[in-house]
Design an enzyme around this catalytic site. Structure first.
Site, PDB file in Angstrom:
ATOM      1  N   ARG A  25      13.780  -4.373   8.992  1.00  0.00           N
ATOM      2  CA  ARG A  25      12.469  -3.745   8.796  1.00  0.00           C
ATOM      3  C   ARG A  25      11.869  -3.372  10.139  1.00  0.00           C
ATOM      4  NH1 ARG A  25      10.321  -3.946   3.464  1.00  0.00           N
ATOM      5  NH2 ARG A  25      11.650  -5.320   2.236  1.00  0.00           N
ATOM      6  N   PRO A  55      -9.158 -15.999  -0.019  1.00  0.00           N
ATOM      7  CA  PRO A  55      -8.193 -16.773  -0.785  1.00  0.00           C
ATOM      8  C   PRO A  55      -6.782 -16.204  -0.643  1.00  0.00           C
ATOM      9  CG  PRO A  55     -10.087 -16.174  -2.132  1.00  0.00           C
ATOM     10  CD  PRO A  55     -10.172 -15.389  -0.874  1.00  0.00           C
ATOM     11  N   GLU A  56      -5.903 -17.004  -0.086  1.00  0.00           N
ATOM     12  CA  GLU A  56      -4.484 -16.669  -0.039  1.00  0.00           C
ATOM     13  C   GLU A  56      -3.758 -17.640  -0.954  1.00  0.00           C
ATOM     14  OE1 GLU A  56      -3.069 -16.267   4.000  1.00  0.00           O
ATOM     15  OE2 GLU A  56      -5.047 -15.722   4.733  1.00  0.00           O
ATOM     16  N   ARG A 115     -18.478  -9.773  -2.132  1.00  0.00           N
ATOM     17  CA  ARG A 115     -18.197  -8.408  -1.668  1.00  0.00           C
ATOM     18  C   ARG A 115     -17.716  -7.453  -2.747  1.00  0.00           C
ATOM     19  NH1 ARG A 115     -15.501  -9.461   4.106  1.00  0.00           N
ATOM     20  NH2 ARG A 115     -16.665 -11.369   4.079  1.00  0.00           N
TER      21      ARG A 115
END
Length: 276
Positions: free
Chosen positions: A156, A2-3, A115
DNA sequence: ACGAGATCCTGTCAGC
DNA sequence: TGCTGACAGGATCTCG
């Protein structure tokens, strides 16, 4: 896994079912899912009324009010295989239930997790605000303009994909939508963020927003375990162009898609369409 | 200060 | 057939 789009779909699906209802009691079936301790967790949630169901990053947030006690937040992180579903009574749900929330008017909803990486927390407002993970979350990608997005990536010195996955840079992107947005933007996942021009980062911003919005419209992606609040699969997995397709031909140019690791995550890209 | 890699956990699948 | 090992992955911890 799930994102952002999957968590958003679950929140939107649960909201009409749960709004205004009262949690009579929380039954912790697997204490690993409640790191605060099963007793404290259950005690805090007793008699709490659900005022709102929403999403922040990949976190499901239920706003709760309790008679004579401070307001509370139920924060659920699904990690890879977690789910929050209306009680379906299926064998699958029963087998992997970790916490069952029993409602005062009957019925229940369940936190499931194969999990066992996911967690449920019952936090007061000050506790939520001072939770390091929550406090350092970056902005929501669908609420950022291109300028703000570019500013968070420039300078970055790490792979642009690693930056996309870094929840302090921006919140809610995971492995699927990182790979898919980078493919659509024509950017190699291992390219250093600092090496990308502002126009290319603007392109990534646009494609990321498009891919997230499309996935939300299609109720998320279902691979393996993900289901929405009603136990239904999403459809966006049918729109994957690179995720999970290493070795298959690129849908644009036919070149064999390459599989590798970036930032410790499995990564698929087209060596011809995506430039460094 | 920042980046990289190991760790947690268990179902699934490839290979012998 | 049944076993073994690799793999999936978000956040956290440790190390450089």
């Amino acid at each position: 896994m799930p994102e952002l789009p999957e968590v958003e779909t679950i929140a939107q699906g649960l909201k009409p079912l749960l709004l205004g209802r009262v949690i009579a009691r929380a039954r912790v079936l697997d204490p690993i899912s409640t790191p605060q301790g099963a007793d404290l967790f259950a005690r805090r949630l007793a008699k709490a009324r659900i005022r709102d169901v929403r999403r922040r990053a990949k976190l499901l947030l239920l706003d709760l009010e309790r008679p004579g006690k401070p307001d509370l937040f139920l924060a659920v992180h699904l990690r890879m295989t977690g789910g929050l579903v209306a009680d379906l009574d299926s064998d699958e749900v029963r087998r992997f239930s970790r916490v069952r929330f029993e409602l005062a008017d009957g019925g229940s909803f369940v936190f499931t997790d194969i999990r066992r990486f996911g967690t449920c927390l019952a936090l007061t407002a000050p506790e939520l605000a001072s939770w390091p993970f929550f406090a350092t979350l970056g902005p929501e990608p669908l609420e950022m303009d291109a300028e703000g997005f570019v500013g968070r990536f420039q300078g970055r010195n790490k792979a642009v994909k690693a930056a996309l996955l870094d929840q302090t840079v921006l919140a809610g992107v995971g492995n699927i939508y990182a790979d898919e947005s980078l493919f659509r933007a024509g950017i190699r996942p291992m390219a250093k963020a600092a090496s990308l021009s502002a126009p290319r980062l603007q392109g990534l911003h646009r494609h990321l927003q498009e891919v997230l919005a499309q996935a939300i419209r299609e109720n998320g992606s279902s691979i393996r375990d993900y289901r929405d609040a009603g136990g239904n699969a999403g459809a966006f997995q049918n729109s994957f162009r690179v995720y999970g397709r290493a070795g298959e031909p690129c849908v644009v140019c036919g070149t064999k898609l390459r599989g590798t690791k970036v930032g410790g995550r499995s990564t698929t890209y087209c060596p011809k369409c995506q430039k460094g």
